[in-house]
Design an enzyme around this catalytic site. Structure first.
Site, PDB file in Angstrom:
ATOM      1  N   SER A   1       3.237 -12.693   3.980  1.00  0.00           N
ATOM      2  CA  SER A   1       2.714 -11.841   5.051  1.00  0.00           C
ATOM      3  C   SER A   1       1.202 -11.987   5.174  1.00  0.00           C
ATOM      4  O   SER A   1       0.627 -11.583   6.178  1.00  0.00           O
ATOM      5  CB  SER A   1       3.055 -10.383   4.763  1.00  0.00           C
ATOM      6  OG  SER A   1       2.391  -9.965   3.583  1.00  0.00           O
TER       7      SER A   1
ATOM      8  N   CYS B   1       6.617 -14.436  -1.378  1.00  0.00           N
ATOM      9  CA  CYS B   1       6.577 -13.045  -0.938  1.00  0.00           C
ATOM     10  C   CYS B   1       7.874 -12.384  -1.395  1.00  0.00           C
ATOM     11  O   CYS B   1       8.966 -12.856  -1.046  1.00  0.00           O
ATOM     12  CB  CYS B   1       6.467 -13.027   0.586  1.00  0.00           C
ATOM     13  SG  CYS B   1       6.579 -11.399   1.310  1.00  0.00           S
TER      14      CYS B   1
ATOM     15  N   CYS C   1       4.953  -8.002  -6.200  1.00  0.00           N
ATOM     16  CA  CYS C   1       4.403  -8.276  -4.874  1.00  0.00           C
ATOM     17  C   CYS C   1       3.344  -9.332  -5.133  1.00  0.00           C
ATOM     18  O   CYS C   1       2.538  -9.183  -6.063  1.00  0.00           O
ATOM     19  CB  CYS C   1       3.789  -7.010  -4.277  1.00  0.00           C
ATOM     20  SG  CYS C   1       2.804  -7.363  -2.789  1.00  0.00           S
TER      21      CYS C   1
ATOM     22  N   HIS D   1       0.725 -10.061  -3.730  1.00  0.00           N
ATOM     23  CA  HIS D   1      -0.675  -9.639  -3.580  1.00  0.00           C
ATOM     24  C   HIS D   1      -1.243  -9.131  -4.920  1.00  0.00           C
ATOM     25  O   HIS D   1      -2.457  -9.128  -5.113  1.00  0.00           O
ATOM     26  CB  HIS D   1      -0.793  -8.510  -2.552  1.00  0.00           C
ATOM     27  CG  HIS D   1      -0.722  -8.964  -1.124  1.00  0.00           C
ATOM     28  ND1 HIS D   1       0.433  -9.444  -0.551  1.00  0.00           N
ATOM     29  CD2 HIS D   1      -1.685  -9.021  -0.155  1.00  0.00           C
ATOM     30  CE1 HIS D   1       0.182  -9.756   0.722  1.00  0.00           C
ATOM     31  NE2 HIS D   1      -1.082  -9.517   0.982  1.00  0.00           N
TER      32      HIS D   1
HETATM   33  N1  DGL Z   1       3.038 -10.287  -0.691  1.00  0.00           N
HETATM   34  C1  DGL Z   1       4.247  -9.735  -0.219  1.00  0.00           C
HETATM   35  C2  DGL Z   1       5.257  -9.442  -1.294  1.00  0.00           C
HETATM   36  O1  DGL Z   1       5.239 -10.126  -2.271  1.00  0.00           O
HETATM   37  C3  DGL Z   1       4.220  -8.844   0.963  1.00  0.00           C
HETATM   38  C4  DGL Z   1       3.563  -7.526   0.836  1.00  0.00           C
HETATM   39  C5  DGL Z   1       3.549  -6.847   2.157  1.00  0.00           C
HETATM   40  O2  DGL Z   1       3.217  -7.487   3.148  1.00  0.00           O
HETATM   41  O3  DGL Z   1       3.881  -5.651   2.189  1.00  0.00           O
HETATM   42  O4  DGL Z   1       6.088  -8.595  -1.164  1.00  0.00           O
END
Ligand code: DGL
Length: 265
Positions: free
Chosen positions: A9, A71, A182, A184
């Site tokens: 994302s 992701c 996640c 991120h």
């Molecule tokens: N980086 C993503 C994940 O691993 C997406 C986080 C998001 O956009 O809410 O879930």
């Protein structure tokens, strides 16, 4: 050499891309950040499924031979569907790393930092059923931390407070493993480690995803092209994040999806 498509994302998948570049230097990567529709976490399953379907199609048109869903939310919502739809394309998904955390915990308490879409998914339910029978798992939904990383604000005083609000309850409950579910969140490791100390393991599945990618890449025919970076958001903003978060100084191209930007993106 092979051509590897990678999607997320936003900037989170760069934590996986870095591992892929480390393990597979010399292979080409095409990275799509769907920042026009980020964050994915609060979106319903069908929306994420549609978005990653179109992005995958786009990556294949650009020459990708394999696609890595860097992701958790995309993997939870779309992995099975994509494998069913593009039957001759290998897809690598990412799942919450509860297995190593459950194997290594001494306290018997495992914290999981994630988003709603991942926590709701069948993939997470199945991971818990397979690997977490003998441990207590505390799941924390932390959408604000995704935005924090997207904004590059995680090393500010306010950012550290937001991180502490999620991590402290896990530590107080006795977690000695925190699963970063996640992509991120590996970017928050310095800030989380500052709170958690060295006795708490921060579990990132990124290296395992890169290994699985390498195994599949070994089966692909030779193909060649330059690394390339795309965003459905603002290219200048992504270009600067790419430099800052992955040390990559490269042009970024705007990508528009046929389905446009969904509400909330
Ligand atoms: N980086 C993503 C994940 O691993 C997406 C986080 C998001 O956009 O809410 O879930």
């Amino acid at each position: 050499m092979a051509i590897i498509g990678v999607l997320d994302s936003g900037v989170g998948g760069l934590s996986v891309l870095t591992e892929i570049h480390r393990l597979l230097p010399g292979h080409a990567t095409l990275y799509v950040a769907d920042q026009g529709n980020a964050p994915y976490g609060p979106r319903p399953r069908w929306e994420i499924e549609a978005l990653v379907g179109e992005i995958s199609e786009n990556l294949l048109l650009k020459g990708a031979q394999i696609i890595v869903l860097a992701c958790h939310a995309a993997s939870a919502a779309g992995l099975h569907v994509l494998r069913g739809r593009f039957t001759n394309v290998p897809f690598v998904g990412i799942e919450p790393a509860v297995k190593p955390a459950a194997e290594n915990t001494r306290s018997g308490v495992v914290g999981v930092l994630t988003t709603q879409a991942t926590a709701n998914g069948e993939l997470y339910r199945s991971v818990l059923a397979r690997f977490a029978n003998d441990v207590q798992v505390i799941t924390r939904i932390a959408p604000d931390l995704v935005t924090l990383v997207e904004d590059g604000a995680h090393d500010t005083a306010q950012g550290k407070d937001m991180i502490a609000a999620h991590v402290t309850p896990l530590l107080e409950a006795g977690a000695d493993q925190i699963v970063l579910a996640c992509t991120h969140f590996p970017f928050l490791v310095p800030q989380i480690a500052e709170l958690a100390g060295t006795d708490v393991a921060l579990v990132d599945p990124g290296p395992a995803v890169a290994k699985q990618t390498a195994r599949l890449v070994a089966t692909l025919p030779y193909a060649e092209r330059q690394n390339a970076y795309f965003t459905t958001g603002d290219p200048a903003r992504f270009k600067s994040a790419l430099k800052q978060m992955a040390g990559i100084d490269a042009p970024v191209t705007a990508l528009s999806l046929k389905m446009g930007r969904l509400n909330g993106g």
